[in-house]
Design a protein around this motif. Sequence first.
Motif, PDB file in Angstrom:
ATOM      1  N   TYR A 210      35.270  44.354  38.950  1.00 13.63           N
ATOM      2  CA  TYR A 210      36.328  45.310  38.598  1.00 13.63           C
ATOM      3  C   TYR A 210      37.455  45.278  39.632  1.00 13.63           C
ATOM      4  O   TYR A 210      38.647  45.347  39.279  1.00 13.63           O
ATOM      5  N   ILE A 211      37.065  45.205  40.908  1.00 15.37           N
ATOM      6  CA  ILE A 211      38.069  45.177  41.979  1.00 15.37           C
ATOM      7  C   ILE A 211      38.919  43.903  41.875  1.00 15.37           C
ATOM      8  O   ILE A 211      40.153  43.944  42.028  1.00 15.37           O
TER       9      ILE A 211
ATOM     10  N   TRP B 240      39.502  42.192  39.141  1.00 22.23           N
ATOM     11  CA  TRP B 240      40.347  42.338  37.956  1.00 22.23           C
ATOM     12  C   TRP B 240      41.551  43.232  38.251  1.00 22.23           C
ATOM     13  O   TRP B 240      42.681  42.909  37.870  1.00 22.23           O
ATOM     14  N   ASN B 241      41.314  44.348  38.911  1.00 21.51           N
ATOM     15  CA  ASN B 241      42.415  45.244  39.269  1.00 21.51           C
ATOM     16  C   ASN B 241      43.432  44.538  40.155  1.00 21.51           C
ATOM     17  O   ASN B 241      44.650  44.762  40.036  1.00 21.51           O
ATOM     18  N   THR B 242      42.940  43.684  41.038  1.00 19.50           N
ATOM     19  CA  THR B 242      43.831  42.942  41.932  1.00 19.50           C
ATOM     20  C   THR B 242      44.715  41.994  41.140  1.00 19.50           C
ATOM     21  O   THR B 242      45.929  41.898  41.388  1.00 19.50           O
TER      22      THR B 242
ATOM     23  N   GLN C 201      47.271  44.184  39.159  1.00 20.94           N
ATOM     24  CA  GLN C 201      48.252  44.922  39.960  1.00 20.94           C
ATOM     25  C   GLN C 201      49.063  44.054  40.908  1.00 20.94           C
ATOM     26  O   GLN C 201      50.184  44.426  41.267  1.00 20.94           O
TER      27      GLN C 201
ATOM     28  N   ASP D 123      40.903  50.550  44.980  1.00 21.31           N
ATOM     29  CA  ASP D 123      40.312  49.941  43.791  1.00 21.31           C
ATOM     30  C   ASP D 123      40.810  48.521  43.558  1.00 21.31           C
ATOM     31  O   ASP D 123      40.505  47.901  42.544  1.00 21.31           O
ATOM     32  N   HIS D 124      41.612  47.998  44.502  1.00 25.98           N
ATOM     33  CA  HIS D 124      42.056  46.604  44.429  1.00 25.98           C
ATOM     34  C   HIS D 124      42.137  46.053  45.854  1.00 25.98           C
ATOM     35  O   HIS D 124      42.121  46.806  46.832  1.00 25.98           O
TER      36      HIS D 124
END
Length: 667
Positions: A524-525, A527-529, A532, A611-612
């Motif tokens: 998830y981290i 993907w968020n990176t 974003q 979260d990223h």
Amino acid sequence: MNKEKKIPGHILSLFIILLSISGVCLLMYKAQFRFNLHQPIEYVMMTTHKPTGTITLTSDSPVLTETFTCTVPELKMFTLEGTAKNKNSDARLFITLANADSGEIYYQAEHALSVFRATKKKELTCDLPQPVSASENAHLQLKLELINGDKTVLSFTSNEKQALVQEFNNDTNSHTNIIYSFTYGDNNFMLYFYIALCVILLLFIIMTFYLIIIRQMTVTKFYIPVALFLELIFQCLVTVHGVPDEPTHFDAAYSLSNKMLFVKNTETPGNTIYKRRCDAQLSDMLSNGLETNSYYQLLFHSFEFASDTDLIEISYVSTSGLVPAVVYVPAAIGLSIGRLLHLSPMLTFQLARICSLVVFILLVYFAICIAPFGKNLLGALGLLPITLQQAASASYDSVINGFIFLFTALCFYRLHNPKRKKSYLIALGFLALFIAIVKGGVYLPLLLLLLMCFSHVPHHHMHKKMRWIVPLCICVGAVLLIAVTLIKFMPMFSAMFATDISADPENTIYPISYVFQHPLQTIYILWNTVIQCSDTILRGLLGGKLSWLDININWSLLIVFLIILLLLVNVKGDAPVFTRKNRTFIAFSCLGSLLLIMFSMMVGYTTMDCDHIQGIQGRYFLPLAPALFSLFSTSMVSVDHNRSCKIWETMMVIESLVVVQAITMII
């Protein structure tokens, strides 16, 4: 005859290009640059991109004094930065700035604490009644006194200035600085710098037009003069300490220079080194970024001899855990030459940068010559603004990028010529070992390109015994390289494993154990990176984030760079031709390295409340670019030599526009 007919057309084209660039330069000056002239020169003493300390005033300890050497002429103003908690209406801050030798007072005033906030840091500006004409090299003393403090806690941002601060609170062993910035003189000299830069850019366009359009030279022939000219421009544009983490790189190169000059080690060689006092003072004077003070030092203090060459002991942060010493050899040679010739600190540091950029240019040139295809791609990547910035600095990126460009070219050569140049195997072995021991091994997946090379060798060209010996040697070599990486960076890995997950999330970095214990959350981290930060990463890779990420180049110019790269990878006779198997090897090597870079920033920089992944910059992915962009070769696009020359000249024009935009953003 045809060439004679083309000459008038070439002259007209060159005239239009020069006129257009001149118009842009004039427009930039009229619309942006001129409004910031005739302002004081700014000199930021505080580190703006790295953590700083704090010094506190309370009723129990209400006085602070700092004695320092002022290195600027016509001092006009200084600022302090801090916070104030539990303020009361009677609390005051009494500030005095005086000459430490004569006692003459230059500034004395009492300030209410209303300017300060309880949490967010605010600046307090102190304007001197009149400029101090004799401020350069004067010993000044700053005194802060908290009056009627009661329960007030006044905290000031602080750092260390080891060569400029003589004593703090009467302690000669303390070099604490609490001054945030100075302003002095007049920045009108930047007008002449701007004019000179614009003239040099026009000369650069004339040179490239002659080499590329008129002479129709290939990249193999024009790369060295074009790269050298353009990188020297970038070296002046992004001055000393203007490149991320360059102060640390200079210290590492200085440590190696001491060994070259047989300077003895200090009693704590891993923590302190000996430096010329003048070099240490210049390091203290230059901020981490771009400001008018840096250009003042460059223009007015380069061509002079060093004034104080006594060696003093300076603390520094060693980078030996991340990279081998060989990456600093070029910069160390430049520093050693400057020190032997007693050159000024600025010229000595510039000489170190010049040596680094010469090595980078030669490495990329060798890569272009060796590569059987992708020569235009390698040349274009070697001329991107971010590449030029890193190459024309003391950063280890200069050597690392050059070596990995060369490694990729050798792999492509081996893929295209499996039976030739056995001496290249030695170079591949050295470069593979180098890749394994730099930056925590994040570029280790690029070694998959070696498997692509050797798996390409037809079996009928091998002796029967060699058919199993070669794969065995490859496997053993891979295991050894991974083992070398683990041994080299084991202390760093151990520290990352040892992090306590239950600690404060805002101040705790993700440990490696978190990745194994929470694989889904890690995905998830990641993907968020991607969602974003991918635009910021691409922007940085193309050169849209220069210096300490504080120069933002317009996206319209960056899109042109991207289109140019995609076109130059498809030049007729120079386009890579890969099988599906080759493309798979390249894709997995780039993807693996990309993931390792992201993981390294996650477990080495990102706090657990995010979260990223934080801190990822496009320049980290530059070594992957030759292999990555080669995947965009396609039979649907074909660029002949004549069109490739026009594309190259377009790139030179865009480079010039990047320089003009960057210089207008500095003042």
